[in-house]
Design an enzyme around this catalytic site. Sequence first.
Site, PDB file in Angstrom:
ATOM      1  N   SER A 288       1.445  -1.667  -7.310  1.00 52.61           N
ATOM      2  CA  SER A 288       1.054  -2.828  -8.134  1.00 52.61           C
ATOM      3  C   SER A 288      -0.055  -3.627  -7.441  1.00 52.61           C
ATOM      4  O   SER A 288       0.182  -4.742  -6.984  1.00 52.61           O
ATOM      5  CB  SER A 288       2.252  -3.708  -8.477  1.00 52.61           C
ATOM      6  OG  SER A 288       3.070  -3.996  -7.368  1.00 52.61           O
TER       7      SER A 288
ATOM      8  N   LEU B 157       0.815  -1.206   0.000  1.00 53.00           N
ATOM      9  CA  LEU B 157       0.000   0.000   0.000  1.00 53.00           C
ATOM     10  C   LEU B 157       0.857   1.268   0.000  1.00 53.00           C
ATOM     11  O   LEU B 157       2.031   1.238   0.379  1.00 53.00           O
ATOM     12  CB  LEU B 157      -0.899   0.014   1.234  1.00 53.00           C
ATOM     13  CG  LEU B 157      -2.005  -1.034   1.311  1.00 53.00           C
ATOM     14  CD1 LEU B 157      -2.595  -1.052   2.707  1.00 53.00           C
ATOM     15  CD2 LEU B 157      -3.078  -0.776   0.261  1.00 53.00           C
ATOM     16  N   SER B 158       0.256   2.364  -0.397  1.00 57.57           N
ATOM     17  CA  SER B 158       0.901   3.662  -0.233  1.00 57.57           C
ATOM     18  C   SER B 158       1.169   3.875   1.249  1.00 57.57           C
ATOM     19  O   SER B 158       0.337   3.558   2.097  1.00 57.57           O
ATOM     20  CB  SER B 158      -0.033   4.766  -0.752  1.00 57.57           C
ATOM     21  OG  SER B 158       0.543   6.042  -0.582  1.00 57.57           O
ATOM     22  N   ALA B 159       2.356   4.367   1.582  1.00 60.49           N
ATOM     23  CA  ALA B 159       2.803   4.602   2.958  1.00 60.49           C
ATOM     24  C   ALA B 159       3.147   3.322   3.706  1.00 60.49           C
ATOM     25  O   ALA B 159       3.274   3.327   4.920  1.00 60.49           O
ATOM     26  CB  ALA B 159       1.766   5.396   3.763  1.00 60.49           C
ATOM     27  N   SER B 160       3.348   2.237   2.970  1.00 61.87           N
ATOM     28  CA  SER B 160       3.756   0.983   3.624  1.00 61.87           C
ATOM     29  C   SER B 160       5.250   0.970   3.927  1.00 61.87           C
ATOM     30  O   SER B 160       5.715   0.186   4.763  1.00 61.87           O
ATOM     31  CB  SER B 160       3.402  -0.224   2.741  1.00 61.87           C
ATOM     32  OG  SER B 160       4.108  -0.162   1.505  1.00 61.87           O
ATOM     33  N   GLY B 161       6.024   1.805   3.231  1.00 65.41           N
ATOM     34  CA  GLY B 161       7.469   1.842   3.434  1.00 65.41           C
ATOM     35  C   GLY B 161       8.263   1.280   2.269  1.00 65.41           C
ATOM     36  O   GLY B 161       9.485   1.130   2.372  1.00 65.41           O
ATOM     37  N   LYS B 162       7.604   1.002   1.149  1.00 58.74           N
ATOM     38  CA  LYS B 162       8.268   0.411  -0.009  1.00 58.74           C
ATOM     39  C   LYS B 162       9.455   1.235  -0.497  1.00 58.74           C
ATOM     40  O   LYS B 162      10.547   0.715  -0.696  1.00 58.74           O
ATOM     41  CB  LYS B 162       7.288   0.254  -1.185  1.00 58.74           C
ATOM     42  CG  LYS B 162       6.107  -0.624  -0.961  1.00 58.74           C
ATOM     43  CD  LYS B 162       5.260  -0.749  -2.210  1.00 58.74           C
ATOM     44  CE  LYS B 162       4.800   0.574  -2.769  1.00 58.74           C
ATOM     45  NZ  LYS B 162       3.978   1.375  -1.825  1.00 58.74           N
ATOM     46  N   SER B 163       9.202   2.525  -0.721  1.00 62.92           N
ATOM     47  CA  SER B 163      10.252   3.372  -1.297  1.00 62.92           C
ATOM     48  C   SER B 163      11.442   3.511  -0.351  1.00 62.92           C
ATOM     49  O   SER B 163      12.595   3.471  -0.782  1.00 62.92           O
ATOM     50  CB  SER B 163       9.688   4.758  -1.634  1.00 62.92           C
ATOM     51  OG  SER B 163       8.741   4.665  -2.679  1.00 62.92           O
TER      52      SER B 163
END
Length: 211
Positions: free
Chosen positions: A107, A33-39
């Site tokens: 995604s 999700l957005s804000a999950s920490g992926k980036s």
Amino acid sequence: MATNITYHASALARQERSTLRNQRGLTIWLTGLSASGKSTIAVELERQLLHDRGVHAYRLDGDNIRFGLNKDLGFSEKDRNENIRRIAEVAKLFADSASIAITSFISPYRMDRDTARALHEVATPGEESGLPFVEVHVDVPVEVAEKRDPKGLYKKAREGVIKEFTGISAPYEEPLKPEVRIVNDDQKPVQEAVREIIAYLDEQGYLPKKE
């Protein structure tokens, strides 16, 4: 689809290229999700692979790609599908060059991620096998991601300002069997999350042995 095209193979076989660069090519696909920490995880993973392990890695970030390659795409399901298809193709090119592609995209659709995996599994003309595809699910409940909301996107989605927002007005289909699952609901230290990914890569023999 164009029909008057011909694939032109490289003068170097993938194994020869890998030997010369002393590394294997593969794609690490971060989803969540957005804000999950992926980036944040992707940035640190790229840094550690380059500086600590001496392998070439390049990060393809969801927002960054939409500034250029995919700036013509919106956020409808059709456009999301095409966004991921293009990224999968680019990631495979990086992997085929004996680099490590790190993708950081929401995604949200399982079918799109499966399509990206299948694309890597298909051997490039002239090669005997496909390329490794490592799916990493950065697992955070939508309630937690919404509380973080560093960009204010969830708030805008709740207000109807942003349409088709994943987790609010559009679905997120969690991976069923990712190679790595990072449970990040308590904001795990980024170094620890990266260690989990690198540990998996080492177990699979994807990285040169650490000296």
